[in-house]
Write a protein that holds these residues in place. Sequence first.
Motif, PDB file in Angstrom:
ATOM      1  N   SER A   1      11.679   0.122  12.767  1.00 49.75           N
ATOM      2  CA  SER A   1      11.144  -1.026  13.503  1.00 49.75           C
ATOM      3  C   SER A   1      11.997  -2.266  13.267  1.00 49.75           C
ATOM      4  O   SER A   1      12.280  -3.027  14.194  1.00 49.75           O
ATOM      5  CB  SER A   1       9.698  -1.306  13.073  1.00 49.75           C
ATOM      6  N   ILE A   2      12.409  -2.477  12.028  1.00 42.93           N
ATOM      7  CA  ILE A   2      13.275  -3.613  11.713  1.00 42.93           C
ATOM      8  C   ILE A   2      14.636  -3.439  12.376  1.00 42.93           C
ATOM      9  O   ILE A   2      15.196  -4.363  12.980  1.00 42.93           O
ATOM     10  CB  ILE A   2      13.433  -3.760  10.184  1.00 42.93           C
ATOM     11  N   ARG A   3      15.178  -2.230  12.266  1.00 40.27           N
ATOM     12  CA  ARG A   3      16.504  -1.948  12.825  1.00 40.27           C
ATOM     13  C   ARG A   3      16.532  -2.148  14.343  1.00 40.27           C
ATOM     14  O   ARG A   3      17.512  -2.667  14.894  1.00 40.27           O
ATOM     15  CB  ARG A   3      16.904  -0.520  12.467  1.00 40.27           C
ATOM     16  N   THR A   4      15.461  -1.761  15.017  1.00 39.79           N
ATOM     17  CA  THR A   4      15.392  -1.927  16.467  1.00 39.79           C
ATOM     18  C   THR A   4      15.516  -3.399  16.847  1.00 39.79           C
ATOM     19  O   THR A   4      16.230  -3.753  17.794  1.00 39.79           O
ATOM     20  CB  THR A   4      14.065  -1.355  17.012  1.00 39.79           C
TER      21      THR A   4
ATOM     22  N   ALA B   1      10.708   5.122   6.515  1.00 40.19           N
ATOM     23  CA  ALA B   1      11.710   5.269   7.576  1.00 40.19           C
ATOM     24  C   ALA B   1      11.199   4.665   8.884  1.00 40.19           C
ATOM     25  O   ALA B   1      11.963   4.035   9.626  1.00 40.19           O
ATOM     26  CB  ALA B   1      12.062   6.747   7.769  1.00 40.19           C
ATOM     27  N   ARG B   2       9.922   4.849   9.178  1.00 37.49           N
ATOM     28  CA  ARG B   2       9.344   4.257  10.381  1.00 37.49           C
ATOM     29  C   ARG B   2       9.398   2.736  10.314  1.00 37.49           C
ATOM     30  O   ARG B   2       9.719   2.065  11.301  1.00 37.49           O
ATOM     31  CB  ARG B   2       7.896   4.715  10.557  1.00 37.49           C
TER      32      ARG B   2
ATOM     33  N   PRO C   1       0.805  -1.230   0.000  1.00 31.73           N
ATOM     34  CA  PRO C   1       0.000   0.000   0.000  1.00 31.73           C
ATOM     35  C   PRO C   1       0.835   1.276   0.000  1.00 31.73           C
ATOM     36  O   PRO C   1       0.459   2.265  -0.627  1.00 31.73           O
ATOM     37  CB  PRO C   1      -0.823  -0.126   1.288  1.00 31.73           C
ATOM     38  N   ILE C   2       1.966   1.252   0.710  1.00 31.89           N
ATOM     39  CA  ILE C   2       2.837   2.431   0.723  1.00 31.89           C
ATOM     40  C   ILE C   2       3.651   2.495  -0.563  1.00 31.89           C
ATOM     41  O   ILE C   2       3.781   3.537  -1.193  1.00 31.89           O
ATOM     42  CB  ILE C   2       3.788   2.412   1.940  1.00 31.89           C
ATOM     43  N   GLY C   3       4.193   1.362  -0.968  1.00 35.27           N
ATOM     44  CA  GLY C   3       5.004   1.321  -2.179  1.00 35.27           C
ATOM     45  C   GLY C   3       4.230   1.704  -3.429  1.00 35.27           C
ATOM     46  O   GLY C   3       4.761   2.378  -4.317  1.00 35.27           O
TER      47      GLY C   3
ATOM     48  N   PRO D   1      23.349  -3.121  11.710  1.00 35.26           N
ATOM     49  CA  PRO D   1      21.882  -3.187  11.718  1.00 35.26           C
ATOM     50  C   PRO D   1      21.218  -2.163  10.815  1.00 35.26           C
ATOM     51  O   PRO D   1      20.167  -2.441  10.239  1.00 35.26           O
ATOM     52  CB  PRO D   1      21.528  -2.931  13.197  1.00 35.26           C
ATOM     53  N   ASP D   2      21.823  -0.969  10.686  1.00 33.82           N
ATOM     54  CA  ASP D   2      21.244   0.056   9.820  1.00 33.82           C
ATOM     55  C   ASP D   2      21.184  -0.430   8.376  1.00 33.82           C
ATOM     56  O   ASP D   2      20.147  -0.331   7.704  1.00 33.82           O
ATOM     57  CB  ASP D   2      22.066   1.344   9.884  1.00 33.82           C
ATOM     58  N   ARG D   3      22.300  -0.930   7.904  1.00 37.72           N
ATOM     59  CA  ARG D   3      22.373  -1.377   6.505  1.00 37.72           C
ATOM     60  C   ARG D   3      21.553  -2.646   6.281  1.00 37.72           C
ATOM     61  O   ARG D   3      20.904  -2.796   5.242  1.00 37.72           O
ATOM     62  CB  ARG D   3      23.835  -1.622   6.130  1.00 37.72           C
ATOM     63  N   LEU D   4      21.560  -3.544   7.251  1.00 31.97           N
ATOM     64  CA  LEU D   4      20.789  -4.782   7.115  1.00 31.97           C
ATOM     65  C   LEU D   4      19.293  -4.486   7.091  1.00 31.97           C
ATOM     66  O   LEU D   4      18.548  -5.088   6.309  1.00 31.97           O
ATOM     67  CB  LEU D   4      21.117  -5.733   8.270  1.00 31.97           C
ATOM     68  N   ALA D   5      18.842  -3.553   7.916  1.00 33.09           N
ATOM     69  CA  ALA D   5      17.420  -3.191   7.938  1.00 33.09           C
ATOM     70  C   ALA D   5      17.007  -2.556   6.612  1.00 33.09           C
ATOM     71  O   ALA D   5      15.946  -2.873   6.060  1.00 33.09           O
ATOM     72  CB  ALA D   5      17.143  -2.239   9.097  1.00 33.09           C
ATOM     73  N   LEU D   6      17.855  -1.669   6.102  1.00 32.23           N
ATOM     74  CA  LEU D   6      17.569  -1.024   4.828  1.00 32.23           C
ATOM     75  C   LEU D   6      17.531  -2.053   3.700  1.00 32.23           C
ATOM     76  O   LEU D   6      16.639  -2.029   2.834  1.00 32.23           O
ATOM     77  CB  LEU D   6      18.621   0.045   4.533  1.00 32.23           C
ATOM     78  N   GLY D   7      18.488  -2.964   3.694  1.00 25.87           N
ATOM     79  CA  GLY D   7      18.534  -3.992   2.657  1.00 25.87           C
ATOM     80  C   GLY D   7      17.329  -4.914   2.705  1.00 25.87           C
ATOM     81  O   GLY D   7      16.786  -5.295   1.662  1.00 25.87           O
ATOM     82  N   LEU D   8      16.894  -5.254   3.914  1.00 27.78           N
ATOM     83  CA  LEU D   8      15.735  -6.129   4.055  1.00 27.78           C
ATOM     84  C   LEU D   8      14.470  -5.442   3.552  1.00 27.78           C
ATOM     85  O   LEU D   8      13.664  -6.048   2.828  1.00 27.78           O
ATOM     86  CB  LEU D   8      15.568  -6.539   5.520  1.00 27.78           C
ATOM     87  N   LEU D   9      14.296  -4.173   3.898  1.00 28.74           N
ATOM     88  CA  LEU D   9      13.116  -3.437   3.435  1.00 28.74           C
ATOM     89  C   LEU D   9      13.142  -3.260   1.917  1.00 28.74           C
ATOM     90  O   LEU D   9      12.109  -3.381   1.254  1.00 28.74           O
ATOM     91  CB  LEU D   9      13.045  -2.079   4.130  1.00 28.74           C
ATOM     92  N   ALA D  10      14.325  -2.991   1.366  1.00 25.35           N
ATOM     93  CA  ALA D  10      14.443  -2.859  -0.094  1.00 25.35           C
ATOM     94  C   ALA D  10      14.120  -4.189  -0.783  1.00 25.35           C
ATOM     95  O   ALA D  10      13.454  -4.221  -1.825  1.00 25.35           O
ATOM     96  CB  ALA D  10      15.848  -2.390  -0.462  1.00 25.35           C
ATOM     97  N   SER D  11      14.576  -5.289  -0.209  1.00 23.49           N
ATOM     98  CA  SER D  11      14.271  -6.615  -0.769  1.00 23.49           C
ATOM     99  C   SER D  11      12.774  -6.880  -0.726  1.00 23.49           C
ATOM    100  O   SER D  11      12.191  -7.411  -1.677  1.00 23.49           O
ATOM    101  CB  SER D  11      15.012  -7.698   0.015  1.00 23.49           C
TER     102      SER D  11
END
Length: 213
Positions: A146-149, A141-142, A117-119, A166-176
């Motif tokens: 949540s993933i990064r936390t 970003a929100r 829905p956001i994408g 964790p910052d990069r891993l969270a970003l990569g997971l969300l991008a995937s």
Amino acid sequence: MENSHAETEKRSRLTSKGKETRARIVAAAAELMFDRGVAGTSVEDVQKAAKVSASQLYHYFKEKRELVLAVIAYQTEAVLQAQQQLLEELDSFEALRAWCDAIIELQRMRQCKGGCPIGSLASELSEQEPEARVELAEGFARWERSIRTGLRSMQERGELAAEADPDRLALGLLASLQGGLLLTQVRRDTEPLRAALDMAFNYIRSFAAGVRD
């Protein structure tokens, strides 16, 4: 965000009935825009779906742009609320796997229709509506926070290696996740989403404490 604060203040001045009416309008608009896109949804369509008069709708939203921004906020809350319990417990590899599987199952139940829905809003609005792009970026970003936390909690407990980012891993997971959702929507098959999340999960799993020793 300045716009978000202004909207919050504006809503706080509404009566209970006014809040209910506004919420009904936004929910109707969100459903239509998810099904038809923003461009394919007119103010008149929303008016009919929400069962309100034109004057009522324009009382809460002076123009379609304001309604679209409200829909972005609505969809962001809906997406995060639906995942809240899983995201709050996203502090182990088992929980991370469960979150990935839950998203895949949700798309299967939706028959792979609609995507994120956001994408979906982001792909349609980011280049034409700068204000909408900012609000959408904050929504992502929100989600990322949540993933990064959860990943940071894993690292603090020693489950995730100290050298993991964790910052990069969270970003990569969300991008995937977003890429997988898009291909799943196009192909009407959950396999692209599963492949994207499996690769992201396995990469994060490679940072399990002791694996790289």
